[in-house]
Structures are given as structure tokens and as C-alpha cells.
Design a protein around this motif. Sequence first.
Motif, PDB file in Angstrom:
ATOM      1  N   SER A   1       0.894  -1.056   0.039  1.00  0.00           N
ATOM      2  CA  SER A   1       0.041   0.093   0.059  1.00  0.00           C
ATOM      3  C   SER A   1       0.921   1.253  -0.001  1.00  0.00           C
ATOM      4  CB  SER A   1      -0.989  -0.063   1.251  1.00  0.00           C
ATOM      5  OG  SER A   1      -1.826  -0.983   1.214  1.00  0.00           O
TER       6      SER A   1
ATOM      7  N   THR B   1      -4.630  -3.539   4.846  1.00  0.00           N
ATOM      8  CA  THR B   1      -5.509  -3.390   3.677  1.00  0.00           C
ATOM      9  C   THR B   1      -6.482  -4.450   3.856  1.00  0.00           C
ATOM     10  OG1 THR B   1      -3.958  -2.552   1.964  1.00  0.00           O
ATOM     11  CG2 THR B   1      -6.163  -3.545   1.359  1.00  0.00           C
TER      12      THR B   1
ATOM     13  N   ASP C   1      -4.567  -3.308  -5.106  1.00  0.00           N
ATOM     14  CA  ASP C   1      -3.671  -3.560  -4.014  1.00  0.00           C
ATOM     15  C   ASP C   1      -4.320  -4.335  -2.985  1.00  0.00           C
ATOM     16  OD1 ASP C   1      -1.830  -3.168  -1.878  1.00  0.00           O
ATOM     17  OD2 ASP C   1      -2.784  -1.078  -1.251  1.00  0.00           O
ATOM     18  N   THR C   2      -3.905  -5.657  -3.115  1.00  0.00           N
ATOM     19  CA  THR C   2      -4.519  -6.533  -2.154  1.00  0.00           C
ATOM     20  C   THR C   2      -4.114  -6.625  -0.792  1.00  0.00           C
ATOM     21  OG1 THR C   2      -2.689  -8.329  -2.586  1.00  0.00           O
ATOM     22  CG2 THR C   2      -4.650  -8.251  -4.427  1.00  0.00           C
TER      23      THR C   2
HETATM   24 MG    MG Z   1      -2.009  -2.887   2.307  1.00  0.00          MG
END
Ligand code: MG
Length: 174
Positions: free
Chosen positions: A25, A43, A67-68
Motif C-alpha cells: 500500500s 488493507t 492493491d490486495t
Molecule cells: Mg496494504
Amino acid sequence: NAGGQDAKNLRVKLVLLGDSGVGKSCIVLRFVRGQFDPTSKVTVGASFLSQTIALQDSTTVKFEIWDTAGQERYAALAPLYYRGAAVAVIVYDITSPESFSKAQYWVKELQKHGSPDIVMALVGNKADLNEKREVAVQDGTEYAEKNGMFFIETSAKTADNINELFEEIAKRLP
Ligand code: MG
Ligand code: GTP
């Protein structure tokens, strides 16, 4: 441009994968907003951002970035995000051998289940923590070479090689 063709506008689906805490991230935040958040939250599920870059031949590339979440509990969601992705950026933390193993797991998973023509980049992040390094540059280089991937070490904190990462990916698009 070299071929004398008209400038192109490309749209590219890109997915980031890697262990929780490696800095996925933060890499995206640095690339898209030019910022670094030392208190970045884990996340949940995935987040989506996009950013457009211009290449020297005036081609523009719009990266649609998924963005996993790296936490194990979200692992089953990953195929939703890497399916149909043209680019996978697989990130580890140079201070964490566990995260390097996890990166290798993702490479194998994508080789089995990703698009056959996917462009893969291996990223060793947190290069600013060189004094705590536990994964040698050469380990990353050799693994990437064996698997036909592009390799780079980055720091989302100092911004080192972040733009370069996305520019190199853009150059490698089919
Ligand atoms: Mg993240
Ligand atoms: P998940 O969302 O759980 O998958 O984690 P993530 O990979 O997105 O990690 P995130 O970007 O949230 O960063 C985790 C921690 O690492 C945060 O405390 C960041 O501030 C720190 N961090 C990220 N990139 C760097 C870097 O390049 N250098 C240093 N020193 N710290 C970093």
C-alpha cells in the motif's frame, strides 16, 4: 516515436501481491500521491487506485491498480484480483526472508493460474533498511531471472526506484 506510429493510450490492469506488511500500500501511495505513511493500516480485502504515466514516445499508460490484502485470511480473494491482470507486482521486504518465501509462493500461483502472457515484476521493498537486510540482492536477482521476471529493489519511504518500477513495467508491456 520510433515506429512512426501514432501515440498510444494504454490501460493496464495491475495487481500487487505479497505478505502483509511488506509495503504494497505504501508503494502505491508513493506512486499515486507522492506520499509515505509510516502508520499505514493493513488493507482489508483490496483497494483500487489508478495512475497514468507518459512514456518518452508520448504513449500514455493508465495503471488500474489492485492493491490486495496480504493477511492470510484474505488469501482466497487473490484470484478475483489477479484474474485478467496484465501485470503482477510481487513484493517482499528485504528484511524478511519469510516474505521472500511468500513472494515465491505467489510467483508459482500466478504461473499456474494467472494469464499466460502476464508481465511479472519482483520487488524487494524497504531498501532503506539495508542495515537490517536479510535477503541478499543476488537472491532476488537470481530468482527473478530464473522465472523470467523483472527485478528491482525499492523504498516507499525514500521514494527510491518507485517511479522506475512502473516505468520499467510500462516498457515491458506487450
Ligand atoms: Mg496494504
Ligand atoms: P497489507 O495491507 O496487510 O497486505 O500490508 P502492506 O503490504 O500493504 O504494507 P503497508 O504498505 O501497509 O506497510 C506496512 C508497514 O511497513 C508500514 O508501517 C509502513 O510504514 C512500512 N513501510 C512500507 N514501505 C516501507 C519502506 O520502503 N521502508 C520502510 N522503512 N518502511 C516501510
